[in-house]
Write a protein that holds these residues in place. Structure first.
Motif, PDB file in Angstrom:
ATOM      1  N   GLN A  21      26.230  30.406  37.573  1.00  0.00           N
ATOM      2  CA  GLN A  21      26.030  28.971  37.392  1.00  0.00           C
ATOM      3  C   GLN A  21      24.562  28.593  37.563  1.00  0.00           C
ATOM      4  OE1 GLN A  21      29.020  26.119  39.015  1.00  0.00           O
ATOM      5  NE2 GLN A  21      27.296  25.318  40.176  1.00  0.00           N
ATOM      6  N   PHE A  22      23.875  29.250  38.496  1.00  0.00           N
ATOM      7  CA  PHE A  22      22.461  28.939  38.710  1.00  0.00           C
ATOM      8  C   PHE A  22      21.634  29.293  37.484  1.00  0.00           C
ATOM      9  CE2 PHE A  22      18.178  30.232  40.041  1.00  0.00           C
ATOM     10  CZ  PHE A  22      17.746  29.040  40.615  1.00  0.00           C
ATOM     11  N   THR A  23      21.829  30.501  36.933  1.00  0.00           N
ATOM     12  CA  THR A  23      21.045  30.876  35.746  1.00  0.00           C
ATOM     13  C   THR A  23      21.445  30.036  34.540  1.00  0.00           C
ATOM     14  OG1 THR A  23      22.595  32.688  35.258  1.00  0.00           O
ATOM     15  CG2 THR A  23      20.635  33.219  36.559  1.00  0.00           C
ATOM     16  N   ASP A  24      22.725  29.651  34.459  1.00  0.00           N
ATOM     17  CA  ASP A  24      23.148  28.758  33.384  1.00  0.00           C
ATOM     18  C   ASP A  24      22.453  27.410  33.525  1.00  0.00           C
ATOM     19  OD1 ASP A  24      24.571  27.759  31.182  1.00  0.00           O
ATOM     20  OD2 ASP A  24      26.243  27.096  32.417  1.00  0.00           O
ATOM     21  N   TYR A  74      23.987  33.027  48.173  1.00  0.00           N
ATOM     22  CA  TYR A  74      25.274  33.609  48.546  1.00  0.00           C
ATOM     23  C   TYR A  74      25.195  34.062  49.995  1.00  0.00           C
ATOM     24  CZ  TYR A  74      23.692  38.551  48.456  1.00  0.00           C
ATOM     25  OH  TYR A  74      23.086  39.756  48.719  1.00  0.00           O
ATOM     26  N   ASP A  75      26.341  34.385  50.555  1.00  0.00           N
ATOM     27  CA  ASP A  75      26.405  34.830  51.939  1.00  0.00           C
ATOM     28  C   ASP A  75      26.200  36.338  51.961  1.00  0.00           C
ATOM     29  OD1 ASP A  75      26.803  35.042  54.632  1.00  0.00           O
ATOM     30  OD2 ASP A  75      28.972  34.697  54.585  1.00  0.00           O
ATOM     31  N   ARG A  97      31.450  40.289  49.331  1.00  0.00           N
ATOM     32  CA  ARG A  97      30.398  39.254  49.356  1.00  0.00           C
ATOM     33  C   ARG A  97      29.762  39.095  47.970  1.00  0.00           C
ATOM     34  NH1 ARG A  97      28.646  38.088  54.623  1.00  0.00           N
ATOM     35  NH2 ARG A  97      30.447  38.384  55.990  1.00  0.00           N
ATOM     36  N   ALA A  98      29.623  40.204  47.255  1.00  0.00           N
ATOM     37  CA  ALA A  98      29.052  40.134  45.903  1.00  0.00           C
ATOM     38  C   ALA A  98      29.953  39.332  44.982  1.00  0.00           C
ATOM     39  CB  ALA A  98      28.837  41.543  45.354  1.00  0.00           C
ATOM     40  N   GLU A  99      31.254  39.589  45.054  1.00  0.00           N
ATOM     41  CA  GLU A  99      32.193  38.870  44.201  1.00  0.00           C
ATOM     42  C   GLU A  99      32.253  37.396  44.574  1.00  0.00           C
ATOM     43  OE1 GLU A  99      35.696  41.115  44.877  1.00  0.00           O
ATOM     44  OE2 GLU A  99      35.192  42.681  43.424  1.00  0.00           O
ATOM     45  N   ASP A 100      32.149  37.103  45.877  1.00  0.00           N
ATOM     46  CA  ASP A 100      32.160  35.705  46.318  1.00  0.00           C
ATOM     47  C   ASP A 100      30.987  34.921  45.733  1.00  0.00           C
ATOM     48  OD1 ASP A 100      34.399  36.248  47.776  1.00  0.00           O
ATOM     49  OD2 ASP A 100      33.408  36.296  49.723  1.00  0.00           O
ATOM     50  N   GLY A 101      29.836  35.564  45.612  1.00  0.00           N
ATOM     51  CA  GLY A 101      28.641  34.867  45.129  1.00  0.00           C
ATOM     52  C   GLY A 101      28.419  34.947  43.639  1.00  0.00           C
ATOM     53  N   ALA A 102      29.272  35.689  42.919  1.00  0.00           N
ATOM     54  CA  ALA A 102      29.020  35.953  41.496  1.00  0.00           C
ATOM     55  C   ALA A 102      29.018  34.679  40.658  1.00  0.00           C
ATOM     56  CB  ALA A 102      30.057  36.942  40.960  1.00  0.00           C
ATOM     57  N   ALA A 103      30.041  33.837  40.835  1.00  0.00           N
ATOM     58  CA  ALA A 103      30.132  32.617  40.027  1.00  0.00           C
ATOM     59  C   ALA A 103      28.942  31.701  40.288  1.00  0.00           C
ATOM     60  CB  ALA A 103      31.447  31.892  40.314  1.00  0.00           C
ATOM     61  N   GLY A 104      28.520  31.597  41.556  1.00  0.00           N
ATOM     62  CA  GLY A 104      27.377  30.745  41.882  1.00  0.00           C
ATOM     63  C   GLY A 104      26.093  31.229  41.248  1.00  0.00           C
TER      64      GLY A 104
END
Length: 736
Positions: free
Chosen positions: A398-401, A374-375, A388-395
């Motif tokens: 998805q990574f742990t999934d 994330y940025d 910035r936390a919310e921007d990277g949350a989905a990623g």
């Protein structure tokens, strides 16, 4: 010999055999490169140093690069030959089908592919029925001729495309004198070959790890190797693919991009010379760190699971293979972390792995991932918001999934660790969607996790752990804008023992701080401390008089309170600098009296304030979106008084088309300025796209406003943060 005859006699077996030979060469080059890295270059880097070593390693790198070039160029050649063979064979099939129709309709076909009509007798020329049949045969002849012509055109086009594409793959890429640029050229060759052939290979979007995994498994081994060689960027970023596959692809991307940077310069790159050189240095250092561990066994090798050198840069690196580990941890770094800091992150995950292996059972394997996916916020006011936390949350989810998808039935014990603002990112990701599928979550030096309770993080609260060093300056902003302090008992989790100093000492060797993290990763119980802290000494102070108490109406505090908190936001920003540079931050005047206000009154006032801002912007707050976070006020050493003093961070949101966000914050800004607020941060767009942000503070009321677009979505968030307040049942002491 005419094209018609050549196509009719075409046999694709020759082209396919040649393609198979090039594929074998590509695979052999990849295997030789892997063997060289793990059996020659890697082991030697562990102990060979000096001038001779530097010269030898340079030669070895050149050899490995040439093998990568052969791999890509050979794969490209195989792709061309396979594609031409397939298209020519299809054209031949279409031609034979047309000839079959001609035979069925009794239409003669000449040696050059011209379709004629059957001979006509004299009697037929005067027979009306025969003439009608003749006209029908003419129509059929045109249909067959069109099919034959189409087949011949397709064959010629396939041949021309193949000739053009193969012409790009020249052996001079390895033989012509040059120092740098060959690897970058091979990457461009692969792209140009695909364009010449008009290919748009299907690769799933990086949105669903399970779909990506299913697609990857549907490919043959040869197809998989071709995708890695010819589409490394797309394959390297796909969550749900095996770590060994992503590592192969991303190392190829790293090699190609580093080589292209070495061969070029900043002119025309969109970067300054300093930025260009820094990017090259970042990739060079990262490659060196990867190379140094190539001689290790699989569980101690480094896997490059993600790479994006653009901007600040991002990288995902694992020590050990998370697909096969019994215990896996993901470390999420915080403020100011860029690609330049990744080598330091590699050191940290190495220490975490060692600590966890010491705590794990015999034979159990441990992998630890540094996830800079994330940025991370810069050292500015962005560190005080959840954007910035919310921007990277989905990623992150998805990574742990993706890790869980690859592991399948082999479900590793998963721990997600956040440090500093990284805990805010972890909190936003864990609280959303289905969470991070983690068994344990650890918050180290957290300023807040966007939520008020461990139970919100999709993890058993008994497996949520937090810890902050007693002299870590992060405590000065913890609970201010990002959520309450997770080390407090009221958060619902457990607090681990921390014996290290400062903001970056949590991974010091032989420390309790590191050992406790290792125990959690290994599924063991760490040492904990009582998270119901003792109160600091009490001091007398005058309470607020009734006429000075805030009224229950929008924006009243600046009219009713005569005390200020002018330097709070500046101090928070300065704190971010101190965390990176090792400086210190002065706290507000310790003898300032605290204003008195009941929690219910503070919440009601904050609610009215957010409603006032929403009405100003002609929008409506989303029902049930309001979230009040009350946190204990802390002394400079983390002590908490027993008199109930508190701060409030009140959040609410509105769903409104993102295109309207700039107009909304513009209206709110104008209204707040009329009310005496100072605007400390403001924007309407990012890269010409709507992405609103407004920071404001009131110099008399000593409270702060934050209005911002939620991660590029239609969500517009409102946050009101108060100073430290005293409940009315307690006389107001001075701050300690």
């Amino acid at each position: 010999m005419s094209d018609f005859v050549l196509l009719r006699r075409f046999d694709p077996a020759g082209l396919r055999d040649a393609a198979e030979g090039w594929r074998r060469l590509s695979a052999a080059a990849e295997d030789a490169n892997s063997q060289h890295r793990h059996r020659v270059n890697g082991p030697l880097r562990g102990h060979w140093q000096g001038r001779d070593a530097d010269s030898a390693f340079s030669t070895m790198e050149s050899t490995e690069q040439k093998l990568e070039i052969v791999r890509v160029e050979a794969a490209s050649a195989a792709l061309v030959l396979d594609t031409v063979a397939e298209r020519m064979d299809q054209a031949r099939t279409n031609l034979l089908n047309a000839l079959q129709r001609a035979d069925e309709w009794n239409l003669p076909v000449a040696g050059d592919g011209t379709v004629g009509l059957p001979p006509q007798t004299a009697a037929d020329r005067h027979d009306p029925d025969a003439q009608a049949d003749r006209q029908n045969q003419g129509v059929l002849r045109e249909q067959v001729q069109d099919r034959i012509n189409t087949a011949l055109t397709a064959a010629r086009e396939a041949s021309d495309q193949g000739t053009r594409a193969l012409g790009r793959l020249d052996a001079s890429i390895l033989t012509q004198p040059r120092v740098f640029g060959a690897a970058g050229e091979s990457a461009k060759d692969a792209q140009d070959v695909a364009k010449d052939l008009g290919l748009t290979e299907y690769i799933p979007e990086n949105k669903d790890p399970k779909q990506a995994a299913k697609w990857w498994k549907s490919l043959t081994p040869d197809q998989q190797q071709s995708y890695i060689a010819l589409h490394p960027e797309e394959i390297g970023r796909l969550d749900g693919l095996p770590s060994t596959v992503r590592d192969q692809a991303n190392r190829l991307v790293l090699e190609q991009q580093l080589d292209a940077l070495k061969a070029g310069d900043a002119r025309g790159s969109g970067m300054t010379a300093e930025e260009y050189n820094q990017r090259e240095t970042n990739l060079r250092v990262l490659k060196d760190r990867l190379d140094q561990r190539d001689g290790s066994d699989e569980q101690h090798q480094l896997f490059l699971l993600g790479l994006d050198p653009h901007g600040d840069g991002r990288a995902i690196v694992s020590t050990g293979n998370p697909d096969t580990a019994d215990h896996t941890a993901v470390l999420v770094p915080g403020t100011g972390t860029t690609l330049q800091e990744v080598p330091g992150q590699i050191d940290r995950i190495g220490r975490l792995q060692d600590s966890a292996e010491n705590a794990a059972g015999p034979g159990q394997k441990v992998a630890v991932v540094s996830w800079l996916g994330y940025d991370a916020p810069e050292v500015d006011t962005s560190v005080m918001t959840t954007g910035r936390a919310e921007d990277g949350a989905a990623g992150m989810r998805q990574f742990t999934d993706g890790m869980r998808t690859v592991q399948g039935d082999h479900r590793s014990h998963l721990t997600v660790i956040g440090h500093s603002y990284g805990t805010t990112a972890v909190g936003a990701a864990a609280a959303g969607g289905q969470g991070l599928q983690a068994d344990d979550i650890v918050a180290i030096a957290s300023p807040g996790m966007t939520t008020g309770n461990a139970a919100d993080l999709h993890v058993d609260p008994d497996h949520f752990w937090a810890g902050t060093a007693s002299d870590d300056n992060i405590s000065l902003v913890t609970g201010l804008t990002l959520g309450p302090d997770p080390t407090l008992g009221s958060f619902g989790g457990k607090t681990i023992g921390i014996d290290t100093s400062g903001h970056s000492g949590y991974w010091d060797p032989h420390s309790e701080s590191l050992a406790n993290q290792g125990k959690i990763i290994a599924g063991r119980t760490p040492s904990t401390v009582d998270n119901h802290r003792g109160a600091p000494p009490r001091h007398r102070a005058r309470p607020l008089t009734p006429e000075r108490r805030p009224e229950k109406r929008p924006a009243p505090m600046h009219r009713t309170s005569t005390h200020t908190r002018r330097r709070a936001l500046a101090a928070a920003t300065a704190l971010s600098v101190s965390l990176l540079l090792g400086g210190c931050v002065t706290s507000p005047d310790p003898n300032e009296p605290l204003p008195v206000m009941a929690k219910s009154d503070a919440e009601a006032w904050a609610r009215h304030m957010t409603e006032y801002m929403a009405q100003t912007a002609d929008i409506t707050l989303t029902p049930d979106s309001a979230k009040p976070y009350f946190s204990n006020c802390e002394g400079k050493n983390g002590e908490v008084a027993d008199d109930g003093r508190y701060t409030l961070a009140y959040h609410a949101a509105s769903t409104v088309p993102v295109a309207q966000h700039p107009d909304a914050v513009r209206k709110i800004k104008a209204a707040l300025e009329k009310e005496g607020f100072a605007i400390t941060g403001y924007r309407e767009t990012v890269n010409d796209q709507p992405d609103a942000l407004l920071y404001a503070k009131h110099n008399e009321g000593r409270y702060f406003i934050d209005v911002s677009t939620g991660g590029g979505t239609d969500r517009l968030t409102f946050t009101v943060n108060t100073r430290c307040l005293m409940p009315p049942s307690t006389s107001s002491p001075t701050k300690s």
